[in-house]
Design an enzyme around this catalytic site. Structure first.
Site, PDB file in Angstrom:
ATOM      1  N   ARG A 392     -11.326   8.324  -2.910  1.00 61.78           N
ATOM      2  CA  ARG A 392      -9.967   8.158  -3.411  1.00 61.78           C
ATOM      3  C   ARG A 392     -10.008   7.123  -4.526  1.00 61.78           C
ATOM      4  O   ARG A 392     -10.061   5.922  -4.279  1.00 61.78           O
ATOM      5  CB  ARG A 392      -9.069   7.684  -2.268  1.00 61.78           C
ATOM      6  CG  ARG A 392      -7.578   7.678  -2.596  1.00 61.78           C
ATOM      7  CD  ARG A 392      -6.831   6.878  -1.549  1.00 61.78           C
ATOM      8  NE  ARG A 392      -6.990   5.452  -1.786  1.00 61.78           N
ATOM      9  CZ  ARG A 392      -7.121   4.538  -0.831  1.00 61.78           C
ATOM     10  NH1 ARG A 392      -7.170   4.887   0.424  1.00 61.78           N
ATOM     11  NH2 ARG A 392      -7.228   3.253  -1.150  1.00 61.78           N
ATOM     12  N   HIS A 396      -3.915   4.303  -1.988  1.00 60.88           N
ATOM     13  CA  HIS A 396      -3.551   5.201  -0.889  1.00 60.88           C
ATOM     14  C   HIS A 396      -2.211   5.862  -1.182  1.00 60.88           C
ATOM     15  O   HIS A 396      -2.065   7.071  -1.092  1.00 60.88           O
ATOM     16  CB  HIS A 396      -3.490   4.418   0.422  1.00 60.88           C
ATOM     17  CG  HIS A 396      -2.972   5.206   1.573  1.00 60.88           C
ATOM     18  ND1 HIS A 396      -3.702   6.223   2.167  1.00 60.88           N
ATOM     19  CD2 HIS A 396      -1.803   5.146   2.244  1.00 60.88           C
ATOM     20  CE1 HIS A 396      -3.001   6.746   3.144  1.00 60.88           C
ATOM     21  NE2 HIS A 396      -1.844   6.113   3.220  1.00 60.88           N
ATOM     22  N   TYR A 405      -8.960  -4.800  -1.101  1.00 64.39           N
ATOM     23  CA  TYR A 405      -9.940  -4.512  -0.050  1.00 64.39           C
ATOM     24  C   TYR A 405     -11.186  -3.771  -0.533  1.00 64.39           C
ATOM     25  O   TYR A 405     -12.067  -3.465   0.266  1.00 64.39           O
ATOM     26  CB  TYR A 405      -9.282  -3.729   1.099  1.00 64.39           C
ATOM     27  CG  TYR A 405      -8.562  -2.452   0.675  1.00 64.39           C
ATOM     28  CD1 TYR A 405      -9.255  -1.261   0.490  1.00 64.39           C
ATOM     29  CD2 TYR A 405      -7.189  -2.436   0.493  1.00 64.39           C
ATOM     30  CE1 TYR A 405      -8.600  -0.101   0.124  1.00 64.39           C
ATOM     31  CE2 TYR A 405      -6.525  -1.282   0.132  1.00 64.39           C
ATOM     32  CZ  TYR A 405      -7.237  -0.103  -0.058  1.00 64.39           C
ATOM     33  OH  TYR A 405      -6.583   1.046  -0.428  1.00 64.39           O
TER      34      TYR A 405
END
Length: 507
Positions: A392, A396, A405
């Protein structure tokens, strides 16, 4: 995998201190976990350091790990994982970098479009692609298990002993067009959300090959159960892209009739659609229909109980369903390594049906594997799990900040394997498309952007009473009562507005 190495990777991810040099220093080029050979180059792909479990080579891990920590794996855990039940699985290579590099003679290559034989290479059964050998699992530096690949990140055509496709130049051009237009639609939707036109948007950036390849493998009578990110599959099912925007704008509850395109409404609840797909497939089998069902879900959803229950029921009832997991490495901010101790596709073994891992950035491989899986389901051989190993590249959703992160090095490594650029390189190298073709696609992409922007800004408000439709097939007294109450409530606003207008006119 040792407790210490997991902790080190997690700390590096949170602090952002991982990277090529840190990984090289931690691994020292020693053998990777999961039985594969580890090299500094392969270890750096994800940019996460590993901390040695012992102070010096050959010493056993400490006997008393931290409270609550798992015991270190036994020495035998370093052996390659058991062979998958999928037809595509074969013995693991001795070294992570052992993919066949020497071009094979053109006569040994599988069927390919005209002009490709001279540049086509064959890979011996059981060897890994360059991408899988260097990718690593979320920065672990480990060699990934074998995956099915037909197109390398450099755009070179290769073959696989179990899965392959024979496509014309026009068909390959069509796949390229699908991916480009899907990405442009996704980019426009993201921009519209940033401009306040949509409440939320879940981008598919980087996952175009997994969705277009699998979507184009389906028959019209196959039924699709998506999550909320399958914009490319919706495109393949001829769902108007602007219909996808209505739900995120808040003007409808889905926007399309699922039975018109055999494409179910988007599902926000994580993993529930996998159970729905299994039940539908069980019904298809009882009806004796010659069709298959496919359920899309992510690596995060694979940890949901609904998915495990779906696996159980599908296996027991031999349901004609294909489980298509897009493993994009991150369940929001949770890496895959914190969700499963084995590759996701290997979970199928415990339920009694085959699983296979495919290069999710390779549209040809995704097409070939999905086509084989749905044909298998139609022929009565039961369920199959496909793990599309992809990434990805965006957030998100538009409410997420992935920079908190994961590292820039990680994204850069995956951008080098961009699915659209990969197919374009192949088309250019094999002279299957000229500059005029790419210019036409670019023009069509611009037109797509204009259409989406105009459609979203002129989208009419919904019928306020539509929410009561299709609740029950034959009607229901309680729904009728609620409809009447809501109609009266809505009418009260019109009365107040009229009174206010009259007062202004009198003054």
């Amino acid at each position: 995998m040792t407790v210490e190495s997991t902790a080190a990777r997690s700390a590096a991810r949170r602090s952002g201190t991982g990277g090529k040099r840190a990984t090289q220093a931690a691994t020292g080029g020693k053998a990777a976990e999961n039985g594969g050979a580890e090299t500094p180059e392969g270890a750096s792909a994800q940019g996460k350091p590993r901390k040695s479990a012992a102070k010096s080579e050959g010493k056993a891990p400490a006997k008393t790990p931290a409270k609550g920590a798992r015991k270190p794996a036994a020495k035998s855990a370093a052996k390659p994982a058991a062979k998958s039940t999928a037809k595509a699985a074969s013995k693991a290579p001795a070294k992570s970098g052992s993919a066949a590099k020497a071009p094979a003679k053109s006569g040994s290559a599988a069927k390919a479009p005209a002009g490709t034989a001279a540049r086509t290479r064959t890979r011996a059964a059981g060897t890994e692609s360059k991408a899988s050998a260097t990718a690593g699992a979320n920065g672990s530096g480990s060699a990934e298990p074998e995956l099915v690949q037909l197109l390398t990140p450099e755009g070179e055509r290769v073959t696989h002993p179990e899965y392959d496709v024979d496509l014309s130049a026009e068909e390959i051009q069509g796949l390229y067009r699908d991916m480009v237009l899907t990405r442009r639609f996704d980019a426009e939707a993201t921009a519209l959300q940033r401009q306040g036109e949509l409440g939320l948007w879940a981008s598919l950036l980087g996952q175009e090959a997994a969705q277009i390849g699998s979507g184009r493998a389906l028959h019209p009578d196959d039924y699709v159960f998506p999550t909320y990110r399958e914009h490319g599959v919706a495109w393949c099912r001829d769902v108007d892209p602007t219909m996808l925007l209505g739900m995120f704008r808040g003007v409808n509850n889905g926007g399309w009739d699922p039975n018109s395109n055999n494409f179910h409404l988007y599902t926000i609840v994580i993993g529930s659609q996998v159970l729905h797909a299994t039940g539908y497939a069980m019904g298809v089998a009882k009806d004796g229909a010659d069709s298959a069902v496919i359920a899309y879900f992510g690596d995060g959803a694979s940890s949901q109980g609904d998915v495990a229950e779906a696996f159980t029921f599908s296996a027991v009832y031999n349901a004609p369903v294909v489980f298509f997991c897009q493993n994009n490495q991150w369940a929001i901010s949770e890496p895959t390594e914190r969700q499963s101790r084995v590759p996701i596709y290997q979970r199928a073994q415990g339920f009694g049906f085959p699983g296979v891992r495919v290069d999710g950035n390779d549209v040809l491989a995704c097409l070939a594997v999905t086509k084989a899986a749905v044909e298998r389901a139609r022929s009565g051989e039961g369920p199959m799990l496909i793990e599309a190993f992809t990434y990805r590249m965006g957030a998100h959703t538009t409410s997420d900040d992935p920079t908190r992160y994961r590292t820039d090095e990680e994204r850069a490594a995956w951008e080098a394997k961009d699915p659209i650029q990969r197919l374009r390189s192949y088309l250019e190298n094999e002279e299957l498309a000229d500059d005029a073709f790419f210019a036409r696609i670019e023009e069509e992409s611009e037109a797509m952007g204009r259409h989406v922007r105009e459609a979203i800004r002129t989208m009419p408000d919904p019928d306020t009473m539509a929410i009561f439709e299709n609740a029950y097939a034959d009607g229901h007294a309680l729904v009728d009562e609620e409809r009447a109450q809501f109609a009266e409530y809505q009418a009260s606003f019109a009365t107040e507005s009229d009174s206010g207008s009259a007062a202004v006119e009198v003054n």
